[in-house]
Write a protein that holds these residues in place. Structure first.
Motif, short mmCIF file in Angstrom:
data_model
loop_
_atom_site.label_atom_id
_atom_site.label_comp_id
_atom_site.label_asym_id
_atom_site.label_seq_id
_atom_site.Cartn_x
_atom_site.Cartn_y
_atom_site.Cartn_z
N LEU A 453 0.82 -1.21 0.00
CA LEU A 453 0.00 0.00 0.00
C LEU A 453 0.86 1.26 0.00
CD1 LEU A 453 -2.87 -0.90 2.43
CD2 LEU A 453 -3.15 0.13 0.19
N GLY A 454 2.12 1.07 0.35
CA GLY A 454 3.03 2.21 0.37
C GLY A 454 3.00 2.99 -0.92
N GLN A 455 2.73 2.30 -2.02
CA GLN A 455 2.62 2.98 -3.31
C GLN A 455 1.62 4.13 -3.28
OE1 GLN A 455 1.76 0.40 -6.56
NE2 GLN A 455 3.81 -0.46 -6.61
N VAL A 456 0.48 3.85 -2.67
CA VAL A 456 -0.52 4.92 -2.59
C VAL A 456 -0.13 5.92 -1.52
CG1 VAL A 456 -2.98 5.35 -2.49
CG2 VAL A 456 -2.16 3.05 -2.87
N PHE A 457 0.41 5.40 -0.44
CA PHE A 457 0.71 6.28 0.68
C PHE A 457 1.70 7.36 0.29
CE2 PHE A 457 -0.51 3.05 4.20
CZ PHE A 457 -1.81 3.10 3.73
N ASP A 458 2.65 6.97 -0.55
CA ASP A 458 3.63 7.97 -0.99
C ASP A 458 2.93 9.14 -1.67
OD1 ASP A 458 5.70 6.59 0.00
OD2 ASP A 458 6.25 5.62 -1.88
N LYS A 459 1.99 8.78 -2.53
CA LYS A 459 1.26 9.84 -3.23
C LYS A 459 0.50 10.69 -2.21
CE LYS A 459 0.08 7.16 -7.30
NZ LYS A 459 -1.06 6.53 -7.93
N LEU A 460 -0.07 10.02 -1.25
CA LEU A 460 -0.88 10.75 -0.27
C LEU A 460 -0.03 11.71 0.53
CD1 LEU A 460 -3.23 7.92 0.93
CD2 LEU A 460 -3.80 9.88 -0.49
N ALA A 461 1.17 11.25 0.86
CA ALA A 461 2.05 12.11 1.65
C ALA A 461 2.29 13.42 0.90
CB ALA A 461 3.36 11.40 1.92
#
Lengths: 824, 162
Positions: A453-461
């Motif tokens: 999920l880190g893939q999305v989280f990076d964008k969210l950050a």
């Protein structure tokens, strides 16, 4: 040109398409990496530090993007990359400061990269105006550089050691002259100690008409007992030739000090060859001296350097040593007179310089090569695969599973056949082995589909940073569980809903700083993004420590918008009220004053999550914060289901949603206002008869089979005896409904496939699967059915009153997204 | 996207579309009840003998159900019910399913019998207006191949727009 990329794809040679696909995915990967690095950089920057290595990483990423996009003719991207590269280069070399403004630009560009990529794929319009604006902004920043004096000097390849010994005045003169746009020259002059005073005066006089001597310093080398070598920095408007002519004399060499960006005459900038004293003294016209400084060699070297740089290591540029003032001076004034071709294969002493240069280049070349090697290695370790290919593989696995079923039946028949008894054990073993390997293969493919999920989280950050700046709120994003894995397709679909929710949390949840101080909260707001696995589901929590959602305010807004009636409103629990934000059209925006509003696009969030087979829940406490919980299935591809039968038809209920199945008897039912409920484990359980829900009339298999039958198989009529029925308790999040079915058939792992668009109207179905013997089984959408049952019971309770605005119930249609997602 | 397609569909007159279709196009003729229809052969992916079809609750009445063709789900539509030729649903030995690519999905058209392929010249196609001025968009003309057959020519795209 991005449009060219699109056009090229339209023409569609498959090799080109493939290359394009790879370009997209690679570019995407780089952009993602870029985003991560920027976030890290932002972090460092906010703590007041700076990280040259990170800046370098960012520079390299942009550089690679530039190369890639150039290769694919993506002009917009390559143009943007080019400007960014310049900016980053300036950053790297300390010509500009890493301010938050610069960071903003960098973040913006990452976002634009994403949009350009999407546009090139044809998913979105090209962000041409935005790119233009960003380019303009980048240009402005670039102009600001050199505003500070130090940065001007930094542009020149001056030995830091030399700069260190300049007096303040000399430094000032240097700066002033350079800012005025004068060129900087370095003279190396050999003075005889006996005559140094007069010689120096002489030189000064010769130089004065053309420029200003900023400093002279002994080089500490190249001298002997009777002579000393001075290095003289001269700022001049004249060009090299003029200056050379003016000061021409024995033992004098003049060269231009290059700007680091290479805006200079290559001939002039080449360091003189190191000649030992003897040779220098012996012969000023020593032809050997020309060897290493002939223009062809030079440009060749530059080309090589460029190539190395282009190969992906911007770092090589910095690692190349500045033309060292430490090089011994060559024969004065002779530089320009050597034959430009040089003498090939000339041995020492030219080699010394060439060798040093080569060593320098070798070092940088070496690091370039290392870079290249690293890149190659990473390419060979990972393979990018189109998710559709995995879907295809999964389909094959599904078909093999059907074969497995047939083999199992055959094996059973063989076992019972006395004539075939001998081969029965073999066949059984074979079947077992097949079974096992198929399961392994299934798991393997599933694993491949999983991404963190880190893939999305990076964008969210990144988004958190951007939004919090927009709103001038300080927000700290705390992420846990970024390593939690989930199906790639789900990840893709998650980013938009999550972005909405985060935006809402910052926009409406987190108070501004003053307000937070007033209520005694830390000035910096916190948004926690937690992910964890829970059985077959992944749970995502978005929690903020903002002001929470006030049910009263939400209810008031919903009333005003006609989403609920007064009488409904009176009966709603706080929790029910919170779910009103998911109603289409809900917003508290109208009354901006002092209201904690939420719900911008929350209906879309809910719909999107539902499409993924997930649910969203809200809990909130006024003044303390809000927590949104998303529960998602881990994968869309393979699910375990409970096969059940209703009125002869077979359905599959995702096991993940099944809490338990119990034997059911009509006597267990109680009715409240027409709604059927039963008591289970001491709690009230609303029940729904699946046959009634789906209006299944008459008992029949519901499968039309035509082999030789002239007419459709007539519905089999079941013997009149009242059979047992079962109650399958399904739960999604904290909602539970008991579904009454006729028979439980068993458990099975299935490959779920999307129903086509033409079946959009058939709500309550998540998809279908092949059951073996070519039949198709329908998979129930537990979440949708539960919501439907609970919603309709609410409607039953407050009958009629809500025909109008409420009728577009939170439309849950899982097939929509999935059919687009290429699950077939 | 959908809107675009439909607008394009409206933009062309039925005659124009018949023209486009009419350049010696190949049509597959089939029976629905007692009537003969034909669609351009290029639309047809495959002709199948009926496989087991699972009925889908809540689907449109013209949907027979879903079947699996080599792992792909196909929604089967009964054209007779779609055209309101009949209310009941029949399937027998001669029944065939025409697999067609329609609006992003595979659709199976249940027909009573597949006749043959006709090559129709432009001169063998009459505009739909001979049937009356107001014709549904999926009717693109009447084919009159040599031999006396009369076929109602269909354009599938308008049928599956919604």
């Amino acid at each position: 040109m991005a449009e060219n990329v699109g056009g090229g794809g339209g023409r569609g040679e498959s090799a080109g398409d493939k290359a394009r696909e790879e370009f997209f995915s690679e570019a995407q990967e780089i952009v993602d990496g870029l985003s991560r690095d920027l976030l890290a950089l932002d972090d460092v920057c906010r703590r007041g530090g700076s990280d040259a290595e990170l800046v370098n990483d960012v520079f390299r990423a942009v550089h690679t993007l530039k190369g890639l996009s150039g290769l694919f003719g993506a002009a917009m991207m390559s143009g943007l990359s080019h400007e960014l590269e310049n900016l980053l280069d300036d950053l790297r070399l300390g010509r500009i400061e890493l301010t938050s403004q610069v960071l903003d630009l960098l973040f913006q560009s990452v976002e634009l990269y994403g949009r350009i990529l999407a546009a090139a794929k044809g998913d979105a319009p090209e962000p041409a105006p935005e790119v233009k604006a960003l380019l303009a902004a980048l240009g402005q920043v670039a102009q600001q550089k050199g505003g500070g004096g130090g940065s001007v000097v930094a542009q020149y390849e001056l030995d830091p050691g030399l700069l260190g010994v300049l007096t303040e005045y000399e430094e000032h003169r240097l700066r002033t002259n350079l800012q005025a746009g004068l060129s900087l020259y370095r003279m190396r002059v050999q003075f005889q100690l006996a005559t140094i005073d007069s010689a120096l005066d002489d030189l000064k006089a010769k130089t004065r008409p053309h420029g200003e001597i900023i400093t002279f310093l002994p080089t500490g080398e190249g001298g002997d007992a009777e002579s000393v070598e001075l290095e003289i920095l001269v700022a001049s408007r004249a060009n090299l030739g003029v200056l050379r002519g003016a000061v021409a004399g024995p033992n004098i060499s003049v060269e231009e000090v290059r700007r680091r960006d290479g805006a200079s005459n290559p001939l002039a900038s080449i360091p003189p060859p190191p000649l030992d004293d003897r040779s220098r003294e012996r012969d000023q016209t020593d032809p050997y001296g020309g060897v290493s400084m002939s223009p062809p060699t030079t440009s060749g070297g530059d080309a090589l350097l460029d190539e190395i740089n282009a190969a992906g290591a911007g770092a090589t540029r910095t690692s190349a040593p500045p033309p060292a003032p430490s090089f011994p001076p060559g024969p004065g004034g002779q530089l320009g007179t050597f034959p430009p071709g040089g003498i090939p294969g000339m041995p020492v002493p030219g080699i010394a310089a060439g060798g040093a240069g080569a060593a320098a280049q070798g070092a940088s070349g070496g690091s370039g090569a290392t870079q290249r090697e690293l890149t190659l290695r990473s390419v060979t370790q990972t393979v990018r695969v189109d998710i559709r290919k995995l879907d295809h593989l999964m389909n094959i696995v599904g078909e093999l599973a059907i074969v497995r079923g047939v083999v199992a039946r055959l094996s059973e028949r063989v076992r019972l056949d006395p004539d075939l008894k001998e081969i029965a054990p073999d066949l059984h073993r074979l079947h077992r082995s097949f079974d096992r390997h198929l399961a392994q293969m299934q798991n393997g493919i599933l694993e491949v589909r999983m991404v963190p999920l880190g893939q999305v989280f990076d964008k969210l950050a990144r988004i958190v940073r951007q939004i919090s700046r927009e709103h001038d709120k300080q927000v700290n994003l705390v992420i846990t569980g970024a390593e939690t894995e989930i199906d790639k397709l789900i990840v893709e679909e998650l980013s938009d809903p999550l972005m909405h929710m985060i935006r809402n949390a910052i926009d409406h949840g987190i108070e501004d700083k003053d307000e937070r101080m007033r209520v005694g909260k830390p000035a910096v707001g916190t948004i926690a993004l937690n992910a964890f696995q829970k059985g077959n589901h992944v749970v995502l929590e978005i929690e903020d420590d903002g002001k929470g959602m006030d049910p009263k305010v939400i209810l008031a807004a919903a009333l005003r918008r006609g989403l609920v009636t007064e009488s409904e409103a009176r009966e709603m629990s706080d929790k029910e009220v919170l779910t009103l934000v998911f109603q289409p059209g809900f917003t508290t925006r109208d009354d901006v004053t002092a209201l904690s509003g939420r719900g911008v696009g929350m209906d879309i969030v809910k719909t999107n999550i539902s499409k993924l087979g997930g649910v969203v829940d809200i809990s909130s406490e006024v003044g303390i914060g809000t927590k949104m919980t998303i529960t998602l299935p881990i994968t869309l591809a393979i699910i375990s289901v409970l096969m059940l039968e209703v009125a002869g038809r077979t359905f599959c209920m995702p096991l993940a949603s099944v809490e338990e199945a119990i034997v059911f008897d009509d006597a267990m039912i109680k009715t409240f206002e027409g709604r059927e409920v039963m008591t289970q484990r001491g709690a009230t359980l609303p029940i729904a008869r699946l046959a009634k829900l789906f209006q299944l009339e008459g008992w029949r298999p519901g499968v039309w089979i035509n082999e030789s039958a002239p007419t459709p198989k007539p519905p089999e009529v079941r013997p009149g005896r009242k059979a047992k029925s079962y109650c399958v308790v399904a739960t999604v999040a904290d909602r539970r409904v008991g579904f009454i079915v006729d028979r439980l058939v068993g458990q099975q792992d299935i490959v779920i496939k999307a129903l086509g668009k033409s079946l959009k109207k058939a709500r309550g179905l998540a998809g279908a699967t092949e059951l073996g013997d070519q039949r198709v089984g329908l998979v129930l959408d537990a979440a949708a059915l539960i919501n439907e049952v609970l919603a309709s019971s609410t409607e039953g309770r407050i009958a009629g009153a809500l025909e109008g605005p409420r009728s577009p119930k939170t439309g849950i249609d899982p097939r929509d997204a999935r059919s687009d997602g290429g699950m077939s | 996207m959908k809107a675009l397609v439909s607008r394009r569909g409206e933009g062309r007159s039925a005659l124009q579309r018949a023209d486009e279709l009419g350049k010696r196009a190949e049509y597959l003729a089939f029976m629905l009840g007692t009537e003969a229809y034909a669609i351009q052969i290029g639309n047809i992916v495959e002709i199948l003998k009926p496989l087991p079809i699972t009925e889908v609750p809540r689907a449109d009445p013209e949907v027979v159900g879903v079947m699996s063709v080599r792992g792909r789900l196909v929604t089967v539509v009964d054209l007779k019910r779609r055209f309101r030729l009949t209310r009941s649903f029949t399937m027998d030995k001669k029944s065939r399913i025409l697999l067609v690519d329609a609006a992003d999905e595979l659709i199976g058209l249940l027909v009573d019998e597949v006749l043959q392929v006709y090559r129709l010249a432009e001169s063998e196609v009459e505009p739909p207006q001979v049937l009356g001025t107001e014709q549904p968009p999926h009717v693109v003309g009447i084919g009159r191949p040599a031999g006396g057959a009369v076929l109602l020519l269909l354009d599938l795209a308008p049928l599956f727009l919604d």
